[in-house]
Design an enzyme around this catalytic site. Structure first.
Site, PDB file in Angstrom:
ATOM      1  N   GLU A 178       0.818  -1.217   0.000  1.00  0.00           N
ATOM      2  CA  GLU A 178       0.000   0.000   0.000  1.00  0.00           C
ATOM      3  C   GLU A 178       0.855   1.271   0.000  1.00  0.00           C
ATOM      4  O   GLU A 178       0.518   2.253  -0.668  1.00  0.00           O
ATOM      5  CB  GLU A 178      -0.944  -0.013   1.202  1.00  0.00           C
ATOM      6  CG  GLU A 178      -2.130  -0.952   1.053  1.00  0.00           C
ATOM      7  CD  GLU A 178      -1.750  -2.422   1.259  1.00  0.00           C
ATOM      8  OE1 GLU A 178      -2.529  -3.301   0.832  1.00  0.00           O
ATOM      9  OE2 GLU A 178      -0.681  -2.678   1.855  1.00  0.00           O
ATOM     10  N   PHE A 195      -9.070  -2.391   1.120  1.00  0.00           N
ATOM     11  CA  PHE A 195      -9.936  -2.213   2.288  1.00  0.00           C
ATOM     12  C   PHE A 195      -9.336  -1.108   3.157  1.00  0.00           C
ATOM     13  O   PHE A 195      -8.117  -0.931   3.196  1.00  0.00           O
ATOM     14  CB  PHE A 195     -10.038  -3.492   3.118  1.00  0.00           C
ATOM     15  CG  PHE A 195     -10.763  -4.618   2.446  1.00  0.00           C
ATOM     16  CD1 PHE A 195     -12.131  -4.777   2.581  1.00  0.00           C
ATOM     17  CD2 PHE A 195     -10.058  -5.544   1.681  1.00  0.00           C
ATOM     18  CE1 PHE A 195     -12.801  -5.818   1.975  1.00  0.00           C
ATOM     19  CE2 PHE A 195     -10.716  -6.595   1.064  1.00  0.00           C
ATOM     20  CZ  PHE A 195     -12.086  -6.729   1.205  1.00  0.00           C
ATOM     21  N   HIS A 211     -11.020  -5.503   7.711  1.00  0.00           N
ATOM     22  CA  HIS A 211     -11.782  -5.290   6.487  1.00  0.00           C
ATOM     23  C   HIS A 211     -12.994  -4.377   6.681  1.00  0.00           C
ATOM     24  O   HIS A 211     -13.720  -4.118   5.729  1.00  0.00           O
ATOM     25  CB  HIS A 211     -12.268  -6.629   5.922  1.00  0.00           C
ATOM     26  CG  HIS A 211     -11.189  -7.511   5.400  1.00  0.00           C
ATOM     27  ND1 HIS A 211     -10.280  -8.127   6.209  1.00  0.00           N
ATOM     28  CD2 HIS A 211     -10.864  -7.880   4.137  1.00  0.00           C
ATOM     29  CE1 HIS A 211      -9.441  -8.850   5.473  1.00  0.00           C
ATOM     30  NE2 HIS A 211      -9.780  -8.701   4.214  1.00  0.00           N
TER      31      HIS A 211
END
Length: 325
Positions: free
Chosen positions: A60, A83, A129
């Site tokens: 990420e 997420f 999540h």
């Protein structure tokens, strides 16, 4: 005009913007070949090629860092974080660089990039999540934070975010990805960021809600209407910058304010809105500002998720308490 759900409306916005502007490209985990974990970007790699719709490693920080570099050199990247619970590794890039680049360069550079993030609970997901940490993002100067609540809103707001000269985090309430359908006009114009939406007019109570909570607030308002009570609903749409004046104008008319969000209660956006109402509309209030929120704990696993998420009945009870104050 087609009847689309939220997933289809976001896909339409991306497809139309990419066709309009060759500098727009997508990057993220599985956004290309698989079309994203929720299939939001399905078909876009086939339509625009691998150079404009790129699958990335599971990194990420790297995704956002690369997106920033692309934006600084004239492109308009749309990065996806699968997420919200996966966002923390990217926060170093967002806090240290993305949010500061305009200030750091005294306006010489800006970062026209969008970071798309599915957020919130309601889909019975495992740990990491179902987070709702929008207040953390709002606290960062230099970042705009947008949350759609309907398919048409998602399409228009995403177009507005892509065309914005500054970085935008676009939070997609996955609980309603496929729960709502409405007419979305092809080629619709972008919606301006920073303007709230009047969802429902009312005279007795102002409800402020965003994302998936707008639907819950509407259900509560419909039940109140059966008793002759008219609740007004304001959807901020953009949490940063917040359209405070639209909220305050509504509260001054109704005299009561109820804020609904699924994020934890402490230091959430509800607290900020309550503070602004207290500062700017205190003498109009007939009751203290109330909040219906998630709890100050980690989102429970699927079997207990319904106990955490605010629903129409919790909102209804809070509204009745306000009205009887």
């Amino acid at each position: 005009m087609a009847s689309l759900n939220l997933v289809e409306a976001i896909n339409l916005a991306l497809r139309e913007e990419m066709a309009r502007d060759g500098d727009i490209l997508l990057l993220g985990e599985d956004v290309g070949r698989e079309g994203g974990v929720f299939r939001v970007t399905e078909g876009l790699q086939q339509a625009f090629g691998e150079e404009r719709v790129m699958d990335t490693p599971l990194a990420e920080s790297g995704i956002v860092g690369v997106a920033l570099g692309l934006a600084l050199y004239g492109l308009r990247p749309v990065a996806e974080i699968q997420f919200m619970g996966f966002l923390p590794p990217a926060l170093d890039q967002i806090i240290s660089h993305v949010s500061r680049i305009r200030n750091r360069t005294r306006g010489e550079y800006t970062a026209p990039l969008v970071i798309r993030v599915p957020y919130g609970g309601g889909i019975h997901a495992p740990e990491h999540h179902s987070e709702s940490t929008e207040a953390l993002l709002v606290h960062m100067p230099g970042i705009k934070v947008v949350v759609p609540s309907t398919p048409a809103e998602a399409c228009g707001l995403l177009k507005g975010a892509i065309r914005d000269p500054d970085p935008v985090v676009f939070l997609e309430p996955k609980r309603i990805y496929r729960a709502i359908k409405e007419e979305v006009a092809p080629g619709m114009e972008p919606l301006q960021l920073g303007q709230a939406r009047l969802v429902r007019e009312g005279r007795d109570l102002t409800m402020v809600a965003w994302g998936a909570m707008v639907r819950e607030a509407r259900q509560a308002a419909e039940q109140l209407a059966e008793d002759g009570i008219e609740a007004e609903i304001i959807d901020p749409r953009t949490l940063s910058p917040l359209d405070s004046e639209t909220i305050l104008a509504s509260v001054r008319r109704t005299g009561r304010c109820l804020v609904v969000h699924e994020a934890p209660r402490t230091a959430g956006m509800g607290a900020e809105i309550a503070a602004q109402v207290a500062e700017e509309a205190l003498l109009f209030l007939k009751a203290p500002v109330a909040r219906v929120t998630g709890f100050d704990t980690v989102m429970p696993l699927p079997k207990a998720e319904h106990l955490y998420l605010p629903g129409a009945q919790r909102i209804l009870r809070a509204a009745r308490r306000l009205l009887s104050f």
